[in-house]
Write a protein that holds these residues in place. Structure first.
Motif, PDB file in Angstrom:
ATOM      1  N   PHE A  90       0.832  -1.207   0.000  1.00 54.24           N
ATOM      2  CA  PHE A  90       0.000   0.000   0.000  1.00 54.24           C
ATOM      3  C   PHE A  90       0.867   1.258   0.000  1.00 54.24           C
ATOM      4  O   PHE A  90       0.552   2.249  -0.664  1.00 54.24           O
ATOM      5  N   VAL A  91       1.963   1.229   0.735  1.00 60.16           N
ATOM      6  CA  VAL A  91       2.840   2.398   0.847  1.00 60.16           C
ATOM      7  C   VAL A  91       3.817   2.461  -0.328  1.00 60.16           C
ATOM      8  O   VAL A  91       4.102   3.533  -0.865  1.00 60.16           O
ATOM      9  N   TYR A  92       4.329   1.308  -0.762  1.00 61.40           N
ATOM     10  CA  TYR A  92       5.342   1.260  -1.824  1.00 61.40           C
ATOM     11  C   TYR A  92       4.688   1.557  -3.167  1.00 61.40           C
ATOM     12  O   TYR A  92       3.788   0.835  -3.599  1.00 61.40           O
ATOM     13  N   PRO A  93       5.116   2.599  -3.880  1.00 65.59           N
ATOM     14  CA  PRO A  93       4.394   3.031  -5.086  1.00 65.59           C
ATOM     15  C   PRO A  93       4.841   2.339  -6.379  1.00 65.59           C
ATOM     16  O   PRO A  93       4.436   2.751  -7.457  1.00 65.59           O
ATOM     17  N   TYR A  94       5.677   1.311  -6.291  1.00 64.37           N
ATOM     18  CA  TYR A  94       6.234   0.702  -7.490  1.00 64.37           C
ATOM     19  C   TYR A  94       5.719  -0.727  -7.673  1.00 64.37           C
ATOM     20  O   TYR A  94       5.375  -1.415  -6.716  1.00 64.37           O
ATOM     21  N   ILE A  95       5.686  -1.152  -8.941  1.00 64.53           N
ATOM     22  CA  ILE A  95       5.281  -2.506  -9.317  1.00 64.53           C
ATOM     23  C   ILE A  95       6.486  -3.217  -9.900  1.00 64.53           C
ATOM     24  O   ILE A  95       7.282  -2.619 -10.637  1.00 64.53           O
ATOM     25  N   GLN A  96       6.619  -4.495  -9.594  1.00 60.54           N
ATOM     26  CA  GLN A  96       7.725  -5.296 -10.107  1.00 60.54           C
ATOM     27  C   GLN A  96       7.175  -6.484 -10.894  1.00 60.54           C
ATOM     28  O   GLN A  96       6.241  -7.156 -10.458  1.00 60.54           O
ATOM     29  N   ILE A  97       7.773  -6.732 -12.049  1.00 61.19           N
ATOM     30  CA  ILE A  97       7.432  -7.883 -12.883  1.00 61.19           C
ATOM     31  C   ILE A  97       8.689  -8.717 -13.067  1.00 61.19           C
ATOM     32  O   ILE A  97       9.726  -8.201 -13.487  1.00 61.19           O
ATOM     33  N   THR A  98       8.598  -9.994 -12.769  1.00 57.91           N
ATOM     34  CA  THR A  98       9.739 -10.901 -12.859  1.00 57.91           C
ATOM     35  C   THR A  98       9.542 -11.866 -14.020  1.00 57.91           C
ATOM     36  O   THR A  98       8.462 -12.436 -14.189  1.00 57.91           O
ATOM     37  N   GLY A 145       8.568   8.792 -22.205  1.00 58.03           N
ATOM     38  CA  GLY A 145       8.821   9.691 -21.088  1.00 58.03           C
ATOM     39  C   GLY A 145       8.757   9.050 -19.717  1.00 58.03           C
ATOM     40  O   GLY A 145       8.959   9.740 -18.711  1.00 58.03           O
ATOM     41  N   VAL A 146       8.491   7.743 -19.660  1.00 59.38           N
ATOM     42  CA  VAL A 146       8.390   7.041 -18.382  1.00 59.38           C
ATOM     43  C   VAL A 146       9.702   6.302 -18.115  1.00 59.38           C
ATOM     44  O   VAL A 146      10.209   5.580 -18.974  1.00 59.38           O
ATOM     45  N   LYS A 147      10.240   6.451 -16.922  1.00 58.50           N
ATOM     46  CA  LYS A 147      11.489   5.808 -16.539  1.00 58.50           C
ATOM     47  C   LYS A 147      11.216   4.458 -15.908  1.00 58.50           C
ATOM     48  O   LYS A 147      10.323   4.311 -15.074  1.00 58.50           O
ATOM     49  N   LEU A 148      12.003   3.446 -16.328  1.00 61.50           N
ATOM     50  CA  LEU A 148      11.870   2.089 -15.798  1.00 61.50           C
ATOM     51  C   LEU A 148      13.240   1.567 -15.402  1.00 61.50           C
ATOM     52  O   LEU A 148      14.268   2.070 -15.843  1.00 61.50           O
ATOM     53  N   TRP A 149      13.230   0.508 -14.602  1.00 61.65           N
ATOM     54  CA  TRP A 149      14.475  -0.106 -14.151  1.00 61.65           C
ATOM     55  C   TRP A 149      14.439  -1.602 -14.446  1.00 61.65           C
ATOM     56  O   TRP A 149      13.481  -2.302 -14.091  1.00 61.65           O
ATOM     57  N   TRP A 150      15.489  -2.073 -15.117  1.00 66.42           N
ATOM     58  CA  TRP A 150      15.668  -3.504 -15.376  1.00 66.42           C
ATOM     59  C   TRP A 150      16.824  -4.013 -14.508  1.00 66.42           C
ATOM     60  O   TRP A 150      17.885  -3.410 -14.479  1.00 66.42           O
ATOM     61  N   ALA A 151      16.612  -5.135 -13.842  1.00 69.40           N
ATOM     62  CA  ALA A 151      17.654  -5.741 -13.020  1.00 69.40           C
ATOM     63  C   ALA A 151      17.837  -7.194 -13.452  1.00 69.40           C
ATOM     64  O   ALA A 151      16.860  -7.912 -13.694  1.00 69.40           O
ATOM     65  N   SER A 152      19.088  -7.603 -13.583  1.00 71.23           N
ATOM     66  CA  SER A 152      19.431  -8.986 -13.916  1.00 71.23           C
ATOM     67  C   SER A 152      19.919  -9.678 -12.654  1.00 71.23           C
ATOM     68  O   SER A 152      20.915  -9.261 -12.051  1.00 71.23           O
ATOM     69  N   THR A 160      10.935  -2.861 -12.823  1.00 73.74           N
ATOM     70  CA  THR A 160      10.317  -2.033 -11.789  1.00 73.74           C
ATOM     71  C   THR A 160       9.856  -0.720 -12.408  1.00 73.74           C
ATOM     72  O   THR A 160      10.600  -0.080 -13.164  1.00 73.74           O
ATOM     73  N   PHE A 161       8.636  -0.314 -12.081  1.00 69.06           N
ATOM     74  CA  PHE A 161       8.082   0.930 -12.599  1.00 69.06           C
ATOM     75  C   PHE A 161       7.011   1.431 -11.642  1.00 69.06           C
ATOM     76  O   PHE A 161       6.510   0.692 -10.790  1.00 69.06           O
ATOM     77  N   HIS A 162       6.663   2.707 -11.783  1.00 74.02           N
ATOM     78  CA  HIS A 162       5.652   3.315 -10.910  1.00 74.02           C
ATOM     79  C   HIS A 162       4.272   2.775 -11.274  1.00 74.02           C
ATOM     80  O   HIS A 162       3.946   2.582 -12.443  1.00 74.02           O
ATOM     81  N   LYS A 163       3.463   2.549 -10.255  1.00 72.25           N
ATOM     82  CA  LYS A 163       2.174   1.890 -10.461  1.00 72.25           C
ATOM     83  C   LYS A 163       1.191   2.717 -11.287  1.00 72.25           C
ATOM     84  O   LYS A 163       0.262   2.161 -11.869  1.00 72.25           O
ATOM     85  N   GLN A 164       1.405   4.026 -11.383  1.00 68.07           N
ATOM     86  CA  GLN A 164       0.485   4.845 -12.170  1.00 68.07           C
ATOM     87  C   GLN A 164       0.638   4.599 -13.676  1.00 68.07           C
ATOM     88  O   GLN A 164      -0.226   4.976 -14.464  1.00 68.07           O
ATOM     89  N   LEU A 219       0.274   1.451 -19.382  1.00 67.74           N
ATOM     90  CA  LEU A 219       1.235   1.731 -20.443  1.00 67.74           C
ATOM     91  C   LEU A 219       2.303   0.644 -20.516  1.00 67.74           C
ATOM     92  O   LEU A 219       2.644   0.166 -21.612  1.00 67.74           O
ATOM     93  N   ILE A 220       2.826   0.231 -19.374  1.00 69.55           N
ATOM     94  CA  ILE A 220       3.909  -0.743 -19.357  1.00 69.55           C
ATOM     95  C   ILE A 220       3.403  -2.128 -19.759  1.00 69.55           C
ATOM     96  O   ILE A 220       3.995  -2.800 -20.622  1.00 69.55           O
ATOM     97  N   VAL A 221       2.298  -2.554 -19.143  1.00 69.83           N
ATOM     98  CA  VAL A 221       1.779  -3.896 -19.428  1.00 69.83           C
ATOM     99  C   VAL A 221       1.189  -3.973 -20.831  1.00 69.83           C
ATOM    100  O   VAL A 221       1.341  -4.978 -21.536  1.00 69.83           O
ATOM    101  N   GLY A 222       0.515  -2.893 -21.269  1.00 72.84           N
ATOM    102  CA  GLY A 222      -0.157  -2.936 -22.549  1.00 72.84           C
ATOM    103  C   GLY A 222       0.730  -2.657 -23.749  1.00 72.84           C
ATOM    104  O   GLY A 222       0.551  -3.260 -24.809  1.00 72.84           O
ATOM    105  N   SER A 223       1.708  -1.748 -23.613  1.00 71.78           N
ATOM    106  CA  SER A 223       2.501  -1.323 -24.774  1.00 71.78           C
ATOM    107  C   SER A 223       3.991  -1.623 -24.629  1.00 71.78           C
ATOM    108  O   SER A 223       4.614  -2.143 -25.558  1.00 71.78           O
ATOM    109  N   TYR A 224       4.561  -1.282 -23.479  1.00 73.61           N
ATOM    110  CA  TYR A 224       6.022  -1.380 -23.347  1.00 73.61           C
ATOM    111  C   TYR A 224       6.518  -2.820 -23.451  1.00 73.61           C
ATOM    112  O   TYR A 224       7.486  -3.094 -24.180  1.00 73.61           O
ATOM    113  N   LEU A 225       5.885  -3.734 -22.749  1.00 68.94           N
ATOM    114  CA  LEU A 225       6.354  -5.122 -22.786  1.00 68.94           C
ATOM    115  C   LEU A 225       6.237  -5.714 -24.187  1.00 68.94           C
ATOM    116  O   LEU A 225       7.120  -6.452 -24.634  1.00 68.94           O
ATOM    117  N   ASN A 226       5.156  -5.394 -24.891  1.00 64.54           N
ATOM    118  CA  ASN A 226       5.037  -5.853 -26.276  1.00 64.54           C
ATOM    119  C   ASN A 226       6.128  -5.258 -27.154  1.00 64.54           C
ATOM    120  O   ASN A 226       6.671  -5.937 -28.038  1.00 64.54           O
TER     121      ASN A 226
END
Length: 236
Positions: A46-54, A116-123, A148-152, A156-163
């Motif tokens: 609830f407090v952490y504003p970021y989403i992570q996809i593995t 214009g959206v900043k994301l982080w990739w970690a290996s 990792t990206f902001h939940k707002q 955009l990330i799930v629908g366009s960026y990953l594709n």
């Protein structure tokens, strides 16, 4: 003096946290710990504003262990687009052993930007909790990418960026693909499933249609026929 007081306060907070955790581990009832962990995770989410996809390197089912196509596409995408910003890299030779491709090393992180959206990739790489004796120890390692990206920006990330990443990664794989010559010659010395498996070697023949001595019209007919075959992948 101010910095010294700040570090002293941080040290006190850290020591207090360690003490409270030790008290929790020793005195909190084991029956209530799952509930405590559940609600703590909900509070953090609830407090952490970021989403992570593995994305794991391998997908496993009851039949076999297969390398994930999504992982391979992300690996190609990051190698071409983000390796210039990574501080620790791995090098490999592809494309008929004539070029070096750099990719992120384990436990490395790079940034990317999309509309214009900043994301982080970690290996990352996880090791098994229990040490086992194996002839193939690397098979026990589990590599994965974490986005990792902001939940707002979820839509955009799930629908366009990953594709976009998957599409670009597959296109890069085609450009870097090494030509291979396949053969299927089973041997009695092989065992189990390997009796019918195909094997391959790198195809590095120097001749091309441009260097082949042949009547121009006949060469054009053959090239056109091969092009038609290649573009009708779904049919064949």
């Amino acid at each position: 003096m101010v910095m010294g007081e700040m570090f002293a306060q941080l040290g006190s907070v850290a020591a207090g946290a360690v003490f409270l955790w030790a008290m929790f581990q020793q005195y909190f009832p084991h029956q209530l710990r799952p509930y405590m962990e559940k609600y703590s995770h909900n509070l953090v989410s609830f407090v952490y504003p970021y989403i992570q996809i593995t994305v794991q390197e391998f997908t496993e089912n009851s039949f076999r262990r297969k390398r994930s196509e999504a992982y391979a596409a992300i690996e190609n995408y990051l190698s071409a687009n983000s390796s210039t910003r990574a501080k620790r890299l791995k090098a490999d030779i592809v494309k008929d052993s004539q070029s070096v491709v750099l990719s992120m090393d384990d436990h490395e992180e790079v940034t990317d930007e999309f509309h214009g959206v900043k994301l982080w990739w970690a290996s990352n790489k996880s090791l098994p909790k229990m040490q086992t004796i194996s002839f193939y120890p690397t098979a026990d390692e589990k590599r994965y990418y974490r986005l990792t990206f902001h939940k707002q920006y979820r839509d955009l990330i799930v629908g366009s960026y990953l594709n976009h990443v998957i599409k670009e990664g597959k296109a890069i794989a085609v450009r870097n693909r090494q030509r291979k010559l396949y053969t299927n010659s089973p041997s009695q010395k092989w065992y189990g499933r390997k009796k019918s498996e195909w094997s391959h070697v790198a195809f590095e023949h120097p001749a091309t249609f441009e260097t082949l001595a042949m009547e121009s019209k006949k060469k054009e007919e053959i090239v056109n026929d091969l092009t038609i075959f290649r573009t009708r992948k779904d049919y064949y």
